[in-house]
Design a protein around this motif. Structure first.
Motif, short mmCIF file in Angstrom:
data_model
loop_
_atom_site.label_atom_id
_atom_site.label_comp_id
_atom_site.label_asym_id
_atom_site.label_seq_id
_atom_site.Cartn_x
_atom_site.Cartn_y
_atom_site.Cartn_z
N LEU A 285 0.83 -1.20 0.00
CA LEU A 285 0.00 0.00 0.00
C LEU A 285 0.87 1.25 0.00
N LEU A 286 1.90 1.27 0.83
CA LEU A 286 2.80 2.42 0.88
C LEU A 286 3.54 2.60 -0.45
N ASP A 350 -1.36 14.21 6.50
CA ASP A 350 -0.16 13.42 6.80
C ASP A 350 0.23 12.54 5.61
N LEU A 351 -0.77 11.97 4.95
CA LEU A 351 -0.49 11.13 3.79
C LEU A 351 0.12 11.95 2.67
N ASN A 352 -0.42 13.14 2.44
CA ASN A 352 0.08 14.01 1.38
C ASN A 352 1.54 14.42 1.64
N GLU A 353 1.85 14.76 2.88
CA GLU A 353 3.22 15.14 3.22
C GLU A 353 4.18 13.96 3.05
N TRP A 354 3.70 12.78 3.42
CA TRP A 354 4.55 11.59 3.29
C TRP A 354 4.82 11.28 1.83
N VAL A 355 3.79 11.38 0.99
CA VAL A 355 3.96 11.10 -0.44
C VAL A 355 4.93 12.08 -1.08
#
Length: 367
Positions: A285-286, A350-355
């Motif tokens: 998924l990541l 948080d997901l957007n920053e990680w991507v």
């Protein structure tokens, strides 16, 4: 008691059932007691099937491999018996239980020399033995050969005994992640540059993700990035509270990625998976998220991973395993307190920053 009564004498089937029952109850000592009674009775035939049962029971003994090898030598010394696939599978199981890949290598070599091909059971036991001995690359080779048998099994006289099954994927994940699991592998990398993320980008993790994608192609697993799992029963109020303040206006932006809908959260349920399957599914998924262009505003409004209901046991272990992977990847996550199920949530922000930080991160190691 039967023998003491004097009216009914135990026969071979009686002893065989006793050995089977003791093995299932994880009482190999009782299985050996029944075996010794057979020896001393002098009236019961000691056939290969009995020896095979006892070798299988050896897997749960501290000295199991030594005892299994002794029984194996007795079989070969008896002209009336010849080791079969069950014999080798049980002996390899004892090798796996003791993490002895050296004896497993010799056992497989002898089996093949005798003209006996692998079946799924022997291949599974060999993969497990290699994995527990930290020979993950050799375990991967065995999985690859097993997968090749799936493609050629039509017309094979061994029929359904060859080729991959769901268990093949699960135990291969265990072998690739390491004897102590992904958490230990992540911890061992904690002091290296990149911390736990070093494991996530390593060869072992890449191999595990590739095997999972084989499982997706075979129809064993669903690709976790592709759909909305409405079976994940999370309270609407809890989801709203969790996502509050996460840029609701962005949810109305046009979806430019056909795989994900930014207007809805991505809900994934791992409740039917083993712990190792859930770990690898999370890594897959990541990896899928790193292939998304964050500028396209196509990320879902949040990510919710369900590990299943309950207060203890498998669901809790799955949740802790998934959480350890997310934190190792440096993706902020929180446990959502829902009394009906274990859920881990990640906000869109948080997901957007990680991507943005990890875009294309896995492309090089997968090449």
């Amino acid at each position: 008691a039967m023998a003491a009564d004097g009216k009914i004498a135990p026969n071979k089937r009686t002893f065989s059932l006793l050995i089977d029952a003791a093995t299932r109850a994880s009482r190999p000592d009782l299985a050996f007691d029944a075996f010794e009674s057979m020896r001393t009775s002098g009236d019961v035939e000691m056939g290969l099937d009995v020896y095979n049962r006892l070798i299988h029971a050896c897997g749960s003994r501290p000295d199991g491999l030594r005892r299994a090898l002794g029984l194996f030598e007795e079989i070969k010394a008896d002209e009336s018996m010849e080791p079969d696939a069950y014999t080798y599978g049980s002996l390899l199981g004892a090798c796996a239980a003791s993490a002895n890949a050296t004896v497993a290598d010799a056992t497989v070599s002898e089996m093949l020399t005798r003209g006996m091909a692998h079946n799924r059971v022997t291949r599974h036991a060999y993969i497990t033995a290699l994995g527990r001995a930290e020979r993950w690359a050799d375990a991967l080779t065995q999985y690859t050969e097993l997968k090749g048998e799936s493609q050629t099994q039509r017309g094979d006289s061994r029929g359904d005994d060859v080729g991959v099954s769901r268990e093949s994927f699960s135990l291969t994940f265990d072998a690739l992640l390491g004897a102590a699991g992904a958490e230990a592998a992540i911890a061992s990398c904690a002091l290296e540059p990149g911390g736990g993320d070093a494991f996530m980008r390593g060869e072992r993790a890449a191999a595990a993700r590739s095997v999972f994608r084989d499982g997706v192609q075979a129809g064993v697993y669903e690709d976790p990035i592709l759909g909305l799992d409405t079976s994940l029963d999370v309270s609407v109020d809890l989801v709203t509270d969790f996502m509050e303040g996460d840029g609701a206006s962005s949810l109305e932006k046009k979806n430019q990625n056909p795989k994900m809908n930014p207007k809805t959260p991505l809900r994934v349920s791992f409740m039917s998976m083993t712990r190792s399957e859930a770990i690898v599914a999370t890594m897959v998924l990541l990896e899928s998220f790193t292939e998304v262009d964050p500028a396209a505003e196509s990320l879902p409004s949040g990510l919710f991973i369900g590990a299943g209901p309950g207060t203890r046991g498998n669901a809790q272990r799955r949740m802790l395993a998934v959480e350890s992977v997310l934190r190792a990847a440096e993706l902020r996550c929180e446990t959502i307190e829902d009394p009906r199920t274990y859920v881990i949530g990640v906000t869109r922000q948080d997901l957007n920053e990680w991507v943005k930080k990890h875009a294309g991160a896995y492309a090089e190691v997968n090449a």
